[in-house]
Design a protein around this motif. Structure first.
Motif, PDB file in Angstrom:
ATOM      1  N   PHE A 116     -48.433  16.923  -5.718  1.00 16.97           N
ATOM      2  CA  PHE A 116     -49.242  18.143  -5.740  1.00 16.97           C
ATOM      3  C   PHE A 116     -49.092  18.941  -4.445  1.00 16.97           C
ATOM      4  O   PHE A 116     -48.993  20.168  -4.464  1.00 16.97           O
ATOM      5  N   VAL A 117     -49.043  18.210  -3.312  1.00 17.95           N
ATOM      6  CA  VAL A 117     -48.877  18.885  -2.023  1.00 17.95           C
ATOM      7  C   VAL A 117     -47.528  19.596  -1.969  1.00 17.95           C
ATOM      8  O   VAL A 117     -47.425  20.751  -1.550  1.00 17.95           O
ATOM      9  N   LEU A 120     -47.658  22.698  -4.063  1.00 21.81           N
ATOM     10  CA  LEU A 120     -48.386  23.768  -3.374  1.00 21.81           C
ATOM     11  C   LEU A 120     -47.480  24.483  -2.377  1.00 21.81           C
ATOM     12  O   LEU A 120     -47.409  25.717  -2.346  1.00 21.81           O
ATOM     13  N   ILE A 121     -46.779  23.687  -1.537  1.00 27.03           N
ATOM     14  CA  ILE A 121     -45.949  24.281  -0.488  1.00 27.03           C
ATOM     15  C   ILE A 121     -44.820  25.111  -1.097  1.00 27.03           C
ATOM     16  O   ILE A 121     -44.603  26.267  -0.722  1.00 27.03           O
ATOM     17  N   ALA A 124     -45.991  28.317  -2.675  1.00 30.84           N
ATOM     18  CA  ALA A 124     -46.317  29.319  -1.661  1.00 30.84           C
ATOM     19  C   ALA A 124     -45.050  29.957  -1.109  1.00 30.84           C
ATOM     20  O   ALA A 124     -45.018  31.158  -0.832  1.00 30.84           O
ATOM     21  N   PHE A 201     -51.920  20.141 -16.528  1.00 27.45           N
ATOM     22  CA  PHE A 201     -52.967  19.801 -15.559  1.00 27.45           C
ATOM     23  C   PHE A 201     -52.631  20.375 -14.179  1.00 27.45           C
ATOM     24  O   PHE A 201     -53.455  21.045 -13.545  1.00 27.45           O
ATOM     25  N   ALA A 204     -52.703  24.186 -14.028  1.00 27.16           N
ATOM     26  CA  ALA A 204     -54.071  24.692 -13.992  1.00 27.16           C
ATOM     27  C   ALA A 204     -54.667  24.512 -12.597  1.00 27.16           C
ATOM     28  O   ALA A 204     -55.364  25.399 -12.093  1.00 27.16           O
ATOM     29  N   SER A 205     -54.384  23.359 -11.959  1.00 25.58           N
ATOM     30  CA  SER A 205     -54.904  23.135 -10.614  1.00 25.58           C
ATOM     31  C   SER A 205     -54.309  24.134  -9.633  1.00 25.58           C
ATOM     32  O   SER A 205     -55.015  24.671  -8.777  1.00 25.58           O
ATOM     33  N   PHE A 208     -55.992  27.354 -10.183  1.00 24.20           N
ATOM     34  CA  PHE A 208     -57.331  27.351  -9.607  1.00 24.20           C
ATOM     35  C   PHE A 208     -57.275  27.639  -8.114  1.00 24.20           C
ATOM     36  O   PHE A 208     -58.171  28.270  -7.551  1.00 24.20           O
ATOM     37  N   LEU A 209     -56.221  27.175  -7.438  1.00 21.41           N
ATOM     38  CA  LEU A 209     -56.097  27.392  -6.001  1.00 21.41           C
ATOM     39  C   LEU A 209     -55.442  28.730  -5.681  1.00 21.41           C
ATOM     40  O   LEU A 209     -55.125  29.016  -4.533  1.00 21.41           O
ATOM     41  N   LEU A 211     -52.512  29.837  -6.916  1.00 21.67           N
ATOM     42  CA  LEU A 211     -51.050  29.823  -6.927  1.00 21.67           C
ATOM     43  C   LEU A 211     -50.506  29.756  -8.346  1.00 21.67           C
ATOM     44  O   LEU A 211     -49.406  29.280  -8.571  1.00 21.67           O
ATOM     45  N   GLY A 221     -56.357  28.241 -15.180  1.00 19.65           N
ATOM     46  CA  GLY A 221     -56.769  27.820 -13.841  1.00 19.65           C
ATOM     47  C   GLY A 221     -57.329  28.993 -13.038  1.00 19.65           C
ATOM     48  O   GLY A 221     -58.374  28.892 -12.392  1.00 19.65           O
ATOM     49  N   VAL A 224     -60.829  29.951 -14.215  1.00 20.71           N
ATOM     50  CA  VAL A 224     -61.876  29.070 -13.694  1.00 20.71           C
ATOM     51  C   VAL A 224     -62.242  29.509 -12.288  1.00 20.71           C
ATOM     52  O   VAL A 224     -63.412  29.623 -11.934  1.00 20.71           O
ATOM     53  N   PHE A 228     -65.875  31.188 -10.712  1.00 16.57           N
ATOM     54  CA  PHE A 228     -66.655  30.277  -9.882  1.00 16.57           C
ATOM     55  C   PHE A 228     -67.775  30.949  -9.108  1.00 16.57           C
ATOM     56  O   PHE A 228     -68.836  30.374  -8.897  1.00 16.57           O
TER      57      PHE A 228
ATOM     58  N   PHE B 143     -61.723  20.605 -11.150  1.00 17.70           N
ATOM     59  CA  PHE B 143     -62.472  21.866 -11.056  1.00 17.70           C
ATOM     60  C   PHE B 143     -63.447  22.017 -12.214  1.00 17.70           C
ATOM     61  O   PHE B 143     -64.527  22.573 -12.056  1.00 17.70           O
ATOM     62  N   VAL B 254     -58.249  20.195  -4.468  1.00 16.36           N
ATOM     63  CA  VAL B 254     -59.057  20.931  -5.447  1.00 16.36           C
ATOM     64  C   VAL B 254     -60.551  20.698  -5.223  1.00 16.36           C
ATOM     65  O   VAL B 254     -61.336  21.655  -5.170  1.00 16.36           O
ATOM     66  N   PHE B 268     -55.654  23.366   4.247  1.00 21.47           N
ATOM     67  CA  PHE B 268     -54.320  23.517   3.684  1.00 21.47           C
ATOM     68  C   PHE B 268     -54.268  24.717   2.736  1.00 21.47           C
ATOM     69  O   PHE B 268     -53.395  25.574   2.833  1.00 21.47           O
ATOM     70  N   VAL B 269     -55.252  24.775   1.832  1.00 25.60           N
ATOM     71  CA  VAL B 269     -55.266  25.866   0.859  1.00 25.60           C
ATOM     72  C   VAL B 269     -55.442  27.211   1.541  1.00 25.60           C
ATOM     73  O   VAL B 269     -54.768  28.191   1.205  1.00 25.60           O
ATOM     74  N   ILE B 272     -52.278  28.294   3.099  1.00 26.82           N
ATOM     75  CA  ILE B 272     -51.326  28.800   2.116  1.00 26.82           C
ATOM     76  C   ILE B 272     -51.689  30.218   1.695  1.00 26.82           C
ATOM     77  O   ILE B 272     -50.848  31.096   1.596  1.00 26.82           O
ATOM     78  N   MET B 280     -49.477  25.161   7.534  1.00 24.76           N
ATOM     79  CA  MET B 280     -48.909  24.643   6.297  1.00 24.76           C
ATOM     80  C   MET B 280     -47.918  23.521   6.566  1.00 24.76           C
ATOM     81  O   MET B 280     -47.960  22.453   5.968  1.00 24.76           O
TER      82      MET B 280
END
Lengths: 260, 311
Positions: A116-117, A120-121, A124, A201, A204-205, A208-209, A211, A221, A224, A228, B143, B254, B268-269, B272, B280
């Motif tokens: 997941f990390v 994310l990177i 981005a 999954f 969607a995560s 949510f963040l 990205l 995602g 959601v 929030f 979430f 999350v 971290f988020v 980014i 990062m």
């Protein structure tokens, strides 16, 4: 009815439900998923079953159209995982000695990376779009598949009938294609279903963040996340798309867990 | 044992170097560049060249990597592009927060797994129930679980605070109150995966002869479960717990975002979101090294528990 049959039926029902919602979205709802309106943040009502979001869009409609996106992302990512992971696993499992060991070390190395990390990177860095998302998901998920395929090939190749096929002079390709593949196909298919569920999954995560797919895409995602801030006003803004994610993920997961 | 430790270290340390180098190369050179990420893809070549020269991105990757590692060894991770703060000062306060969250989550998930799945009474009911909960636990995203818990316990019932984090100095009660929902959210997933692994192993161990001997000796069923089966069924779980803690070291990305917890994940988020490259990179490197070291730690513990593995 055994537990496995129950899982399979439940899984297929959930997937069919989500797929039908996506396919018939234009008939199920009179609204345009991306058209903003003047009815901003309306509570749930007969006209808007889940209410409207901060841009006045009907949340029910957006949840329906979101199924289309998720059902493209999941299988597309699983396809990439299959294209990378299955050949590598087949070669590693069938090769002896050095070649196998080297591939195993590469697989072990990549499995250690927190997926997941990494996702994310990389997201981005390369920016959010549908092809990029599918590419990143495939990139972080292939090692699991390669490891599973290798283990399966290894366990089948020691059987007597493989030795017999070898003895009567079958080529390696033929043994792989005709004698090994049919025996491991079912397990791989199950793993593919799990891969689809993990991909949806993870997508969607990421959404949510922030990205996920760029707006105005009806990305579950992202929906959601945007709901929030209004959790105390209308929890459906977040919970409805969240439940859609959970249902889809669970559908594919149950389908995959039918083979242990 | 020492031999085993050295052998594993010889394997893990080069891998950490290799993987961190790969990550470094990927984010600085291979997949786009920090310059294009910060300036956008339509920036003029001059602007990109100027930025690269200013931050040293125009040097060979190996040189950049060695310099980064050299600085990191002295605690210098560079400065944030967004806040101009040293990265170490931003990460420092976030570490204890994430560690505490990890601690409570693991404590709850592990003890619930071991107790619930070892209880000898009502096996079929408990078994079916945990299988159901496990399937829900691994498929419901954090979430959604977080949003649901917040809207039930914070918004509707008003029993717990919605989000945020309070230090111990605000009082133990306030501190723990803010921890309940995030810890519940996080441990649901871990309880589910731990249970699946533990139950599978438990069923295998249960079939073994020494368990039947223990039963035949007339030891109570509870003692057999907890004293004879549990210690033998726990082994595969140890490695998995190691990996899970390693992953949590990078922050429960999350969940920390859902509950606005100022830990590593949220840092971290936000890095980014702001294209804050040094933060990062540091977070990525720390997570990667953390995961691999935790895996190593789990392997060593397993070797201590089971001498066969040391061979």
């Amino acid at each position: 009815m055994t537990a496995v049959t129950l899982r399979r039926i439940t899984g297929l029902t959930l997937i069919a439900f989500v797929a039908l919602a996506g396919i018939f979205a234009p008939w199920l709802s009179a609204f345009d998923p991306n058209a903003s309106g003047y009815d901003i943040l309306y509570p749930a009502s007969a006209e808007h079953p889940f209410g409207t979001d901060d841009l006045g869009r009907d949340v029910f409609t957006r949840v329906l159209y979101g199924a289309r996106i998720s059902l493209v992302i999941g299988p597309a990512a699983a396809l990439i995982v299959a294209l990378i992971g299955i050949p590598i696993g087949l070669v590693a499992g069938y090769a002896h000695g050095r070649a196998d060991q080297m591939i195993v070390q590469v697989i072990d190395l990549f499995i250690a990376i927190p997926a997941f990390v990494l996702a994310l990177i990389v997201m981005a860095m390369i920016g959010a779009s549908l092809p990029n998302l599918v590419f990143v998901l495939g990139l972080v998920m292939w090692p699991e598949m390669a490891r599973l395929v290798r283990g399966q090939v290894k366990s089948v190749r020691e059987r007597l009938y493989i030795e017999a096929a070898d003895a009567i002079g079958c080529s390696r390709t033929r043994i792989l294609a005709r004698h090994i593949w049919p025996n491991i196909m079912h397990t791989i298919a199950a793993q593919l279903a799990i891969t689809v569920s993990t991909a949806i999954f993870t997508a969607a995560s990421l959404g949510f963040l922030g990205l996920g797919l760029p707006p105005p895409a009806a990305d579950w995602g992202g929906m959601v996340q945007s709901g929030f801030d209004y959790l105390s006003l209308n929890p459906w803004l977040s919970i409805a798309p969240g439940c859609a994610v959970a249902m889809t993920v669970m559908g594919f997961y149950l389908l995959g867990r039918t083979i242990d | 044992m020492l031999n085993f430790v050295l052998r594993r270290l010889m394997w893990v340390l080069p891998n950490i170097v290799l993987l961190t180098f790969l990550l470094f190369a990927v984010v600085t050179n291979w997949l786009g560049s920090p310059a294009s990420m910060m300036l956008g893809t339509d920036a003029s070549p001059e602007a990109v060249a100027e930025l690269n020269a200013r931050y040293g991105f125009d040097r060979p990757v190996v040189v950049q990597y060695l310099q980064w590692i050299g600085n990191a060894a002295t605690g210098d991770f560079g400065r944030s592009y967004a806040t101009r703060q040293p990265v170490a000062e931003m990460i420092g306060p976030a570490i204890p927060v994430t560690l505490e969250l990890t601690f409570w989550t693991m404590l709850l998930a592990i003890s619930a797994t071991l107790v619930i799945n070892s209880i000898p009474v009502g096996k079929h009911v408990v078994g079916a129930l945990t299988t159901g909960i496990s399937i829900v636990g691994v498929t419901v995203p954090n979430f959604l679980l977080g949003a649901t818990l917040i809207s039930i316990f914070s918004v509707s019932l008003g029993w717990l605070p919605t989000t945020g984090w309070r230090p111990w100095s605000d009082g133990i009660f306030t501190h723990l109150q803010h921890l309940i929902l995030p810890v519940l959210t996080l441990s649901a997933y871990y309880f589910s995966t731990f249970s699946m692994i533990y139950r599978a192993e438990y069923r295998q161990v249960e079939q073994q002869l020494f368990v039947r001997v223990a039963e035949a000796k007339g030891i109570s069923r509870r003692a057999v479960s907890f004293l004879h089966v549990l210690p033998n069924a726990i082994l595969p779980l140890v490695v998995y717990i190691g990996t899970s803690i390693g992953n949590l070291v990078g922050g429960a990305v999350v969940t920390e975002t859902v509950f606005s917890i100022p830990g590593l994940g949220r840092l971290f988020v936000s890095a980014i979101a702001r294209y804050d490259f040094p933060v990062m990179l540091t977070m990525g490197m720390i997570t990667l090294a953390g995961v691999m070291l935790m895996n190593l730690a789990a392997e060593l513990i397993l070797a201590l528990l089971n001498p066969q593995i040391r061979l």
